[in-house]
Design a protein around this motif. Structure first.
Motif, PDB file in Angstrom:
ATOM      1  N   SER A 190      -2.450 -16.660  45.741  1.00 32.03           N
ATOM      2  CA  SER A 190      -3.184 -17.523  44.819  1.00 32.03           C
ATOM      3  C   SER A 190      -4.455 -16.794  44.378  1.00 32.03           C
ATOM      4  CB  SER A 190      -3.539 -18.840  45.511  1.00 32.03           C
ATOM      5  OG  SER A 190      -4.407 -19.616  44.706  1.00 32.03           O
ATOM      6  N   ARG A 191      -4.754 -16.866  43.079  1.00 40.23           N
ATOM      7  CA  ARG A 191      -5.940 -16.209  42.530  1.00 40.23           C
ATOM      8  C   ARG A 191      -6.757 -17.221  41.742  1.00 40.23           C
ATOM      9  NH1 ARG A 191      -1.805 -12.561  40.267  1.00 40.23           N
ATOM     10  NH2 ARG A 191      -1.255 -11.023  41.848  1.00 40.23           N
ATOM     11  N   GLN A 192      -8.052 -17.226  42.004  1.00 39.20           N
ATOM     12  CA  GLN A 192      -8.940 -18.167  41.320  1.00 39.20           C
ATOM     13  C   GLN A 192     -10.155 -17.422  40.778  1.00 39.20           C
ATOM     14  OE1 GLN A 192     -10.347 -21.443  43.725  1.00 39.20           O
ATOM     15  NE2 GLN A 192     -10.762 -22.699  41.933  1.00 39.20           N
ATOM     16  N   LYS A 246       3.362 -22.260  37.619  1.00 34.62           N
ATOM     17  CA  LYS A 246       2.665 -21.006  37.878  1.00 34.62           C
ATOM     18  C   LYS A 246       3.366 -19.822  37.221  1.00 34.62           C
ATOM     19  CE  LYS A 246      -0.100 -23.321  40.551  1.00 34.62           C
ATOM     20  NZ  LYS A 246      -1.433 -23.717  40.047  1.00 34.62           N
ATOM     21  N   THR A 305      -5.435 -15.404  35.465  1.00 31.76           N
ATOM     22  CA  THR A 305      -5.344 -14.839  36.807  1.00 31.76           C
ATOM     23  C   THR A 305      -3.920 -14.794  37.355  1.00 31.76           C
ATOM     24  OG1 THR A 305      -5.959 -16.991  37.765  1.00 31.76           O
ATOM     25  CG2 THR A 305      -7.725 -15.388  37.417  1.00 31.76           C
ATOM     26  N   HIS A 325      -8.697 -23.210  37.512  1.00 31.73           N
ATOM     27  CA  HIS A 325      -7.728 -23.669  38.505  1.00 31.73           C
ATOM     28  C   HIS A 325      -6.970 -22.455  39.055  1.00 31.73           C
ATOM     29  CE1 HIS A 325      -5.841 -27.220  40.218  1.00 31.73           C
ATOM     30  NE2 HIS A 325      -4.662 -26.642  40.082  1.00 31.73           N
ATOM     31  N   PRO A 326      -6.629 -22.430  40.337  1.00 30.73           N
ATOM     32  CA  PRO A 326      -5.913 -21.276  40.887  1.00 30.73           C
ATOM     33  C   PRO A 326      -4.575 -21.049  40.180  1.00 30.73           C
ATOM     34  CG  PRO A 326      -6.741 -22.661  42.658  1.00 30.73           C
ATOM     35  CD  PRO A 326      -6.957 -23.426  41.386  1.00 30.73           C
ATOM     36  N   GLN A 327      -4.283 -19.794  39.917  1.00 32.63           N
ATOM     37  CA  GLN A 327      -2.972 -19.385  39.440  1.00 32.63           C
ATOM     38  C   GLN A 327      -2.332 -18.522  40.507  1.00 32.63           C
ATOM     39  OE1 GLN A 327      -4.271 -17.759  35.557  1.00 32.63           O
ATOM     40  NE2 GLN A 327      -3.197 -19.461  34.622  1.00 32.63           N
ATOM     41  N   MET A 328      -1.034 -18.284  40.379  1.00 35.73           N
ATOM     42  CA  MET A 328      -0.315 -17.653  41.484  1.00 35.73           C
ATOM     43  C   MET A 328       0.672 -16.613  40.990  1.00 35.73           C
ATOM     44  SD  MET A 328       0.537 -20.899  43.979  1.00 35.73           S
ATOM     45  CE  MET A 328      -0.771 -22.052  44.443  1.00 35.73           C
ATOM     46  N   LYS A 354      -8.885 -14.610  46.303  1.00 31.38           N
ATOM     47  CA  LYS A 354      -7.451 -14.656  46.580  1.00 31.38           C
ATOM     48  C   LYS A 354      -7.183 -15.285  47.940  1.00 31.38           C
ATOM     49  CE  LYS A 354      -6.861 -10.245  44.139  1.00 31.38           C
ATOM     50  NZ  LYS A 354      -6.339  -8.860  44.236  1.00 31.38           N
TER      51      LYS A 354
END
Length: 537
Positions: free
Chosen positions: A88-90, A374, A124, A222-225, A290
């Motif tokens: 997960s990346r934010q 995602k 991200t 928002h976190p993306q993955m 991350k």
């Protein structure tokens, strides 16, 4: 939680309600059990079913409970579950920045700091570099290279060490399926990487934006993955990935002899775009946090009765995840995802119950995938590591946000011309007094935007079908309004009006499609002229 759509729905031009009458040809569904499942899956207690969240685990536990009651057999690697690992990346915007640097011969460079969210935002899904990047900009048109049509937006451009600016879309003389494939992020980046580019700045085509910029950028932090593991890193080497506000895109073209409006008009009409160096560089710094995340696909089997054909599978898939808890809209922070895609999961559960006493020759595989939002990641993982033999899967029918918000008279079939599944869908729809049509909105690029595409890329003939409309009809306006107001918004919840008869008829069509393929001696085949035939196993 009070829902804004309850008031807003009065403006919908929907004559249907959740109690509309059922057509006489309905035999197996009434829409009510479908809606009942949605009320559970899209309840505020599920907290929007974010990938890896407790809310999604609760929703998947409900799915497993219902599958067990229906007599379905587990087909995951861990009972009904197939665990999937993600990174997960934010973005941390307070420690990130972007600026345009204007170069003018004989004059000092001029730097214009820009505002993240207003001008652009970082993507991200790409593993962005942490160090500062300062690189020249080149406008690369649609950013497509399509060898089959001898089409190359990159031809003649010097992209080494530079950032490509592209406008989404494709020319009218490129077939939709072909264009969709080459707009896949991995395919697009492959050609830019080979050309020496270090990143891509994407300007959404105003003619095909599902939702306004204000909503697009609202949850940008928002976190993306991405999937864990080098085998899935299709975007390696991309240092910068930005989505740019079309209303702020004129900044790029100052002094170039072109305006963004000129380019947007060409793209709206699907005409070729010019390509040229820009007079600017972009300076950017992205600070990304991350963490590792684990989620799961849920997979069940309905066994076939034929000793030979039961070793083969017809796949019915739907994504169970949604967007979770995000920035508030009208005070509501829970993005419930009733239509997107509680609707598809509810159909799969209805199908499991409907088919439990049915005899069919091939087995049916029900695949509830995670992390579609995602980037189709759950289905991508399943297609790469299936829990059954890849070659045993003869077809995939993917159900994603089929939108029973008008009576079902038109069925939009994505993939209609690619395999004989399209011919079957046309026949089945006609038998129930429904007309099948292709996707008439090619700029939305829908065929690669849902989980069927993960199966297509593994050579499995696939369809995604939705309730459709005729161009220029009142129904088209209803769908446009729904997307503007409710798509990826908290108002996609169980307080919105739906047509239960349309939902029931859609389920009947899907049931007939499934059983037709499950009982046919022959496997579905790609059409000889289909681009995707090259992936056939």
């Amino acid at each position: 939680m009070y829902k804004h759509l309850l008031l807003m729905s009065l403006t919908f031009a929907l004559s249907t309600t959740t109690l509309s009458a059922q057509p006489p040809q309905q035999k197996h569904f009434d829409g009510k059990t479908w809606w009942g499942h949605i009320k559970v899956l899209a309840d505020d207690g599920m907290e929007g079913r974010e990938t890896g969240s407790e809310g999604l685990r609760k929703a998947e536990a409900y799915v497993v409970e219902q599958l067990t009651k229906a007599g379905a057999q587990p087909a995951g690697t861990d009972g009904f579950y197939q665990p999937v690992k993600f990174v997960s990346r934010q973005i941390v915007e307070k420690d990130s920045s972007i600026a345009l640097i204007f170069h003018s011969i004989g004059h000092p460079d001029q730097e214009e700091p820009l505002v993240l969210g207003d001008d652009a935002y970082f993507n991200t899904r790409v593993d962005l570099v942490s160090e500062q990047v300062n690189a020249p900009l080149v406008f690369a048109g649609y950013g497509l290279k399509i060898p089959e049509k001898n089409y190359d937006d990159l031809a003649g451009l010097d992209l080494k060490g530079k950032l490509a600016v592209i406008l989404t879309g494709f020319p009218a003389d490129i077939p939709t399926a072909l264009a969709a494939h080459y707009q896949w992020a991995g395919e697009r980046w492959k050609v830019f990487r080979e050309a020496g580019a270090i990143g891509i700045i994407t300007i959404p085509n105003p003619a095909s934006m599902d939702i306004p910029w204000s909503r697009m950028s609202l949850n940008r932090a928002h976190p993306q993955m991405d999937l864990s593991g080098a085998e899935f890193n299709e975007l390696v080497g991309q240092k910068v990935a930005l989505t740019w506000n079309p209303d702020r895109a004129d900044k790029f073209f100052a002094g170039s002899g072109h305006t963004f409006q000129e380019l947007a008009d060409l793209a709206r009409d699907r005409k070729p775009l010019p390509r040229f160096p820009l007079l600017f560089s972009l300076k950017s710094r992205a600070h990304v946090e991350k963490q590792e995340v684990t989620s799961a696909n849920v997979i069940a089997r309905l066994p076939g009765s034929d000793p030979k054909l039961s070793k083969e599978f017809v796949v019915l898939s739907a994504h169970v995840d949604h967007l979770g808890i995000g920035e508030p809209i009208h005070g509501d922070r829970i993005y419930n995802g009733a239509m997107d895609n509680g609707s598809g999961c509810a159909l799969l559960l209805d199908m499991a119950k409907s088919l439990r006493r049915e005899h069919f020759r091939r087995s049916i595989l029900l695949v509830f995938v995670t992390a579609e939002e995602k980037g189709l990641l759950g289905s991508k993982f399943f297609a790469a590591h299936p829990t059954v033999d890849l070659k045993s899967m003869v077809a995939d029918f993917n159900v994603d946000m089929f939108l029973p918000i008008v009576p079902l008279t038109v069925l939009k079939v994505k993939g209609l011309a690619e395999s004989d599944l399209g011919d079957l869908a046309t026949q089945v729809a006609k038998s129930l007094n429904v007309r099948a049509i292709p996707d008439l909105q090619p700029l939305r690029n829908s065929f690669i935007r849902s989980d069927q595409y993960s199966f297509v890329r593994r050579g499995i003939p696939s369809l995604n079908v939705e309730i459709g409309f005729d161009p220029g009809s009142a129904q088209e306006k209803i769908f446009q309004d729904w997307r503007t107001r409710n798509y990826h918004a908290p108002s996609d919840d169980s307080s919105q009006p739906v047509d239960l008869a349309a939902a029931a008829l859609y389920e009947e069509i899907m049931r007939k499609l499934l059983l037709s393929v499950a009982n046919d001696e022959a496997r579905p085949q790609w059409k000889p002229d289909s681009f995707f035939r090259r992936y056939a196993q």
